[in-house]
Write a protein that holds these residues in place. Structure first.
Motif: not given
Length: 110
Positions: A9-10, A12-13, A16, A18, A74, A71
């Motif tokens: 997930w890190w 993917d975050y 960006a 999503d 946060s 993004v």
């Protein structure tokens, strides 16, 4: 710049994923700890999304942090070497960011 796929997930975050609406991710290099990926950015190996706190915690004279809006959840910052402003790939990335509500701010690293 991206972390290894095992980051889950890190990764993917920070990529960006999503908010890309189907636009593919282009990864120029893999790097893990902040010093490694900021060093790669400073040497012109790419650009990256990073938590806004990195501008304070991992400041480098050869890397500029910019606020990126959109993004979520946060705030993120775009980090790139000032010399990369002439790179067409970086210019395209900045243009796309600005078109999607991002704003280029001042150099927060001094």
């Amino acid at each position: 710049m991206a972390s290894a796929a095992e980051s889950g997930w890190w990764r993917d975050y920070l990529l960006a994923t999503d908010g890309r609406e189907g636009h593919p991710v282009r990864v120029g290099a893999l790097a893990e700890p902040p010093d490694e990926w900021l060093g790669a950015i400073a040497h012109g190996c790419g650009a990256a999304l990073a938590p806004a706190s990195n501008a304070r915690c991992h400041a480098r004279p050869a890397v500029t942090h910019r606020l990126v809006i959109g993004v979520g959840p946060s705030r993120g910052a775009r980090a790139r070497a000032p010399a990369d402003d002439r790179d067409p790939v970086v210019q395209d990335s900045v243009r796309r960011s600005q078109e999607n509500g991002g704003a280029e701010g001042s150099n927060t690293t001094g």
